[in-house]
Design an enzyme around this catalytic site. Structure first.
Site, PDB file in Angstrom:
ATOM      1  N   GLY A 123       0.792  -1.258   0.008  1.00  0.00           N
ATOM      2  CA  GLY A 123       0.013  -0.057   0.065  1.00  0.00           C
ATOM      3  C   GLY A 123       0.878   1.211   0.144  1.00  0.00           C
ATOM      4  O   GLY A 123       0.247   2.524   0.262  1.00  0.00           O
ATOM      5  N   LEU A 126       4.960   0.979  -3.981  1.00  0.00           N
ATOM      6  CA  LEU A 126       6.250   0.397  -4.565  1.00  0.00           C
ATOM      7  C   LEU A 126       6.005  -0.979  -4.982  1.00  0.00           C
ATOM      8  O   LEU A 126       6.914  -1.464  -5.222  1.00  0.00           O
ATOM      9  CB  LEU A 126       7.094   0.249  -3.176  1.00  0.00           C
ATOM     10  CG  LEU A 126       7.407   1.491  -2.403  1.00  0.00           C
ATOM     11  CD1 LEU A 126       8.595   1.349  -1.366  1.00  0.00           C
ATOM     12  CD2 LEU A 126       8.032   2.468  -3.272  1.00  0.00           C
ATOM     13  N   SER A 129       2.347  -5.527  -5.336  1.00  0.00           N
ATOM     14  CA  SER A 129       1.547  -6.440  -6.080  1.00  0.00           C
ATOM     15  C   SER A 129       2.524  -7.323  -7.070  1.00  0.00           C
ATOM     16  O   SER A 129       2.355  -8.333  -7.319  1.00  0.00           O
ATOM     17  CB  SER A 129       0.286  -5.996  -6.507  1.00  0.00           C
ATOM     18  OG  SER A 129       0.333  -4.650  -7.137  1.00  0.00           O
ATOM     19  N   ASP A 173       5.028  -1.700 -13.928  1.00  0.00           N
ATOM     20  CA  ASP A 173       5.530  -2.259 -12.861  1.00  0.00           C
ATOM     21  C   ASP A 173       6.096  -3.711 -13.056  1.00  0.00           C
ATOM     22  O   ASP A 173       7.247  -3.789 -12.462  1.00  0.00           O
ATOM     23  CB  ASP A 173       4.406  -2.313 -11.761  1.00  0.00           C
ATOM     24  CG  ASP A 173       3.899  -0.618 -11.542  1.00  0.00           C
ATOM     25  OD1 ASP A 173       4.597   0.100 -11.664  1.00  0.00           O
ATOM     26  OD2 ASP A 173       2.617  -0.737 -10.785  1.00  0.00           O
TER      27      ASP A 173
HETATM   28  C1  GAF Z   1       0.679   2.208 -11.059  1.00  0.00           C
HETATM   29  C2  GAF Z   1       0.247   1.221 -12.567  1.00  0.00           C
HETATM   30  F1  GAF Z   1       0.194   0.003 -11.974  1.00  0.00           F
HETATM   31  C3  GAF Z   1       1.159   1.475 -13.466  1.00  0.00           C
HETATM   32  O1  GAF Z   1       1.128   0.696 -14.425  1.00  0.00           O
HETATM   33  C4  GAF Z   1       1.370   3.025 -13.729  1.00  0.00           C
HETATM   34  O2  GAF Z   1       0.247   3.290 -14.470  1.00  0.00           O
HETATM   35  C5  GAF Z   1       1.507   3.816 -12.767  1.00  0.00           C
HETATM   36  O3  GAF Z   1       0.437   3.612 -11.568  1.00  0.00           O
HETATM   37  C6  GAF Z   1       1.527   5.164 -13.043  1.00  0.00           C
HETATM   38  O4  GAF Z   1       2.630   5.609 -13.815  1.00  0.00           O
HETATM   39  O5  GAF Z   1       1.648   2.115 -10.643  1.00  0.00           O
END
Ligand code: GAF
Length: 384
Positions: A123, A126, A129, A173
């Site tokens: 949460g 970072l 998930s 991510d």
């Molecule tokens: C979150 C999302 F998971 C990413 O895909 C990205 O869109 C980000 O927000 C914003 O840049 O981490």
């Protein structure tokens, strides 16, 4: 105990046998390029030294059992629940989602027992998930001897999150967590998925990245994220382009003139200028001019605050305090509405900047922030 030892100990305690192996996946921060990934744009994240570790072994009956140190109750599911998005919920949905995505892609996923331990805070923005998804994916691919090239992993893990868990996130991510490399930032073209490892040797430059956990409660983050995404997609349709990535910064004014409400114009301006800031940051890093990236980071923050409207008072306070205390640049990192700020600072200034942010928080009556300095680390790996 290290996180890897906690995962192995948890496995032994829960299942009474040794795990066949341990797989680790890190959290991430994004140096620059926010809300550009689902617009087919550019991002520049790096993997963190904080990791999630999964200890695992083949399980009986082709079923999956997963235990986490965050929740003493293990979760067990079979193919029926895994094949039905929503069949498993809560934190274990990230695990079931990976099983689902693998099976949907035609892989014969082995039943498994898994134990999860993590140093990636949940949460805080970072990517805890993406870390659990990627560590579980690595474990299942190895245990099952699955034929899945590493370039395909980020898309598969993203599918778990989008289609099983139900969060409409982009590819950043999972890419950072899987493809990150120590000493480098990952320059990713989210349309082609081409990557370039950009040297980001903070130590050699006498610099540090200070990560400040705003500890701000996530206010409506999921709904607001989805709303930003829809707004970008609608604008792209109005402009007759596949995605906002196709609007060049040189054509921005002409594009804005074709949009009829101010809010959409500001959303588009953020995405188009942010893509350019990523390209400019990469150019500076390639030239070894790490300090000079500071103003781009700060401009990115202003754009998120004023145009994309995804920051909150705690986050803005942290950025302003870090800059006043001498940071070269500072910005919110991640999806927004809470989460973390990163500040580029001289290595010896990290503590005083952290103290200045803590003091500014105290003056505003906010819950004290968390602070840590980080270096880019490796992506997902098998520990043995
Ligand atoms: C979150 C999302 F998971 C990413 O895909 C990205 O869109 C980000 O927000 C914003 O840049 O981490």
């Amino acid at each position: 105990m290290t996180v890897a030892d906690r995962a192995a100990a948890g496995f032994r305690q829960r299942y009474g046998t040794e795990p066949a192996g341990r797989w680790a996946a890190p959290g991430r921060v994004n140096l620059i390029g926010e809300h550009t990934d689902y617009n087919d744009g550019f991002v520049l994240p790096f993997a963190l030294p904080l990791r999630t570790v999964v200890a695992a072994a083949p399980g009986p009956d082709g079923r999956w059992t997963v235990w986490s140190e965050l929740d003493d109750e293990p979760v067990e599911f079979g193919a029926a629940e895994a094949d039905e998005p929503g069949g498993v919920d809560g934190w274990a949905a990230y695990v079931a989602g990976v099983v689902w995505a693998l099976r949907a892609a035609g892989h014969d996923v082995p039943g498994a027992r898994l134990a999860v331990a993590s140093d990636v805070p949940v949460g805080s923005g970072l990517s805890s998930s993406a870390a659990i998804e990627s560590a579980v994916l690595a474990a299942l691919v190895d245990l099952g001897g699955l034929d899945l090239p590493a370039q395909a992993w980020p898309r598969l893990a993203q599918r778990a999150e989008n289609d099983y868990v139900g969060a409409p996130t982009g590819i950043m991510d999972q890419s950072a967590v899987i493809r990150g490399r120590a000493g480098h930032a990952l320059f990713l073209d989210c349309r082609t998925e081409e990557v370039e490892q950009i040297p980001f040797d903070l130590d050699a430059a006498g610099l540090a990245v200070l990560v400040i956990d705003s500890r701000a409660p996530h206010r409506h983050a999921d709904g607001e994220y989805a709303a930003r995404r829809r707004s970008c997609e609608r604008a792209a349709a109005t402009l007759g382009v596949t995605a906002l990535r196709d609007v060049d910064v040189a054509d921005l004014d002409a594009a804005l003139a074709r949009l009829d409400d101010d809010e959409t114009r500001r959303r588009v301006r953020h995405v188009v200028t942010e893509n350019q800031r990523v390209l400019d940051t990469v150019a500076l890093l390639r030239a070894g001019r790490v300090r000079d990236t500071g103003p781009l980071l700060t401009a990115s923050h202003a754009s998120m605050r004023d145009d994309f409207e995804i920051t909150v008072p705690e986050i803005d306070t942290a950025v302003e305090a870090a800059l006043s205390a001498g940071a070269y640049g500072a910005r919110m990192t991640g999806g927004g509405f809470g989460g973390c700020v990163l500040a580029l600072v001289d290595a010896e200034a990290a503590d005083p900047v952290a103290a200045a942010v803590t003091e500014a928080y105290a003056k505003r009556g906010f819950t004290a922030p968390g602070t840590l300095t980080v270096l880019p680390a490796d992506g997902v790996t098998r520990l043995g």
